[in-house]
Each structure stands twice: as structure tokens, then as C-alpha cells.
Design a protein around this motif. Structure first.
Motif, PDB file in Angstrom:
ATOM      1  N   GLU A   1       0.810  -0.948   0.073  1.00  0.00           N
ATOM      2  CA  GLU A   1       0.042   0.109  -0.041  1.00  0.00           C
ATOM      3  C   GLU A   1       0.708   1.210  -0.119  1.00  0.00           C
ATOM      4  O   GLU A   1       2.275   1.405   0.435  1.00  0.00           O
ATOM      5  CB  GLU A   1      -0.864   0.184   1.164  1.00  0.00           C
ATOM      6  CG  GLU A   1      -1.937  -1.379   1.456  1.00  0.00           C
ATOM      7  CD  GLU A   1      -3.424  -1.181   2.200  1.00  0.00           C
ATOM      8  OE1 GLU A   1      -2.643  -0.200   3.780  1.00  0.00           O
ATOM      9  OE2 GLU A   1      -3.365  -1.715   3.215  1.00  0.00           O
ATOM     10  N   PRO A   2       0.294   2.223  -0.430  1.00  0.00           N
ATOM     11  CA  PRO A   2       1.249   3.279  -0.157  1.00  0.00           C
ATOM     12  C   PRO A   2       1.691   3.892   1.048  1.00  0.00           C
ATOM     13  O   PRO A   2       0.072   3.887   1.189  1.00  0.00           O
ATOM     14  CB  PRO A   2       0.326   4.418  -1.281  1.00  0.00           C
ATOM     15  CG  PRO A   2      -1.189   3.592  -1.609  1.00  0.00           C
ATOM     16  CD  PRO A   2      -0.930   2.162  -1.585  1.00  0.00           C
ATOM     17  N   THR A   3       2.301   4.922   1.292  1.00  0.00           N
ATOM     18  CA  THR A   3       2.380   5.093   2.595  1.00  0.00           C
ATOM     19  C   THR A   3       2.759   6.534   2.451  1.00  0.00           C
ATOM     20  O   THR A   3       3.407   7.000   1.413  1.00  0.00           O
ATOM     21  CB  THR A   3       3.854   4.351   3.207  1.00  0.00           C
ATOM     22  OG1 THR A   3       4.987   4.772   2.234  1.00  0.00           O
ATOM     23  CG2 THR A   3       4.040   2.476   3.943  1.00  0.00           C
ATOM     24  N   ASP A   4       2.078   7.868   3.362  1.00  0.00           N
ATOM     25  CA  ASP A   4       3.396   9.099   3.940  1.00  0.00           C
ATOM     26  C   ASP A   4       4.689   8.975   3.814  1.00  0.00           C
ATOM     27  O   ASP A   4       5.516   7.835   3.841  1.00  0.00           O
ATOM     28  CB  ASP A   4       2.435   9.539   4.678  1.00  0.00           C
ATOM     29  CG  ASP A   4       1.729   8.963   5.949  1.00  0.00           C
ATOM     30  OD1 ASP A   4       3.089   8.322   6.199  1.00  0.00           O
ATOM     31  OD2 ASP A   4       1.452   9.503   7.617  1.00  0.00           O
ATOM     32  N   ALA A   5       4.666   9.988   4.439  1.00  0.00           N
ATOM     33  CA  ALA A   5       6.068  10.507   5.451  1.00  0.00           C
ATOM     34  C   ALA A   5       6.979   9.784   6.503  1.00  0.00           C
ATOM     35  O   ALA A   5       7.885   9.649   6.463  1.00  0.00           O
ATOM     36  CB  ALA A   5       5.991  12.231   5.127  1.00  0.00           C
TER      37      ALA A   5
END
Length: 78
Positions: free
Chosen positions: A50-54
């Protein structure tokens, strides 16, 4: 009864001091070996599903079946 120093072991064969001509030669110093340095494995960044944030946490996405708290929305019984 008190334990007293046991001098009887000196009288047994093999426990006395050896004469100077029978004394064993001192053991040679062991050869020192240089250690091979262990090479560290190269680290690889794994791609998450899944895409992740910083921060590295999964990005929050709105799901139609869940409310804002993440609990499921129950459909009314008909």
C-alpha cells in the motif's frame, strides 16, 4: 570435624614434582590468526503493498463500508 590439609596426595605416583631432566618443555605460543572482516549485506528498501506517507504509515483512504472511526456501517434489516 575440621578439614585438614591432605598431604597424602604427594605420596601418590604422578603427583610429585618431576626431576629437572624429565620436566616437559613449555608449550609453544599459539599462532595468532588475523580475522577476516565480515562484509555487511547491502540493505534494500522493500516496496510495500500500500502507498505510505512520509512517516511510513499507510495512507488513509475513505472506505464506503466504514465510518470515520473505522467501524463498519451496518445496513438496516429489511
Amino acid at each position: 570435624m575440621r578439614d585438614k590439609k591432605d598431604n597424602a596426595t604427594i605420596d601418590l605416583p604422578g603427583f610429585g614434582q618431576l626431576p629437572a631432566h624429565e620436566a616437559p618443555e613449555p608449550a609453544p605460543e599459539p599462532q595468532r590468526r588475523t580475522r577476516a572482516r565480515k562484509v555487511a549485506l547491502k540493505q534494500v528498501q522493500l516496496e510495500l503493498l500500500e502507498p505510505t506517507d512520509a512517516t511510513g504509515l499507510p495512507v488513509w483512504t475513505r472506505d464506503a463500508g466504514l465510518d470515520l472511526t473505522g467501524l463498519p456501517i451496518w445496513a438496516p434489516d429489511n
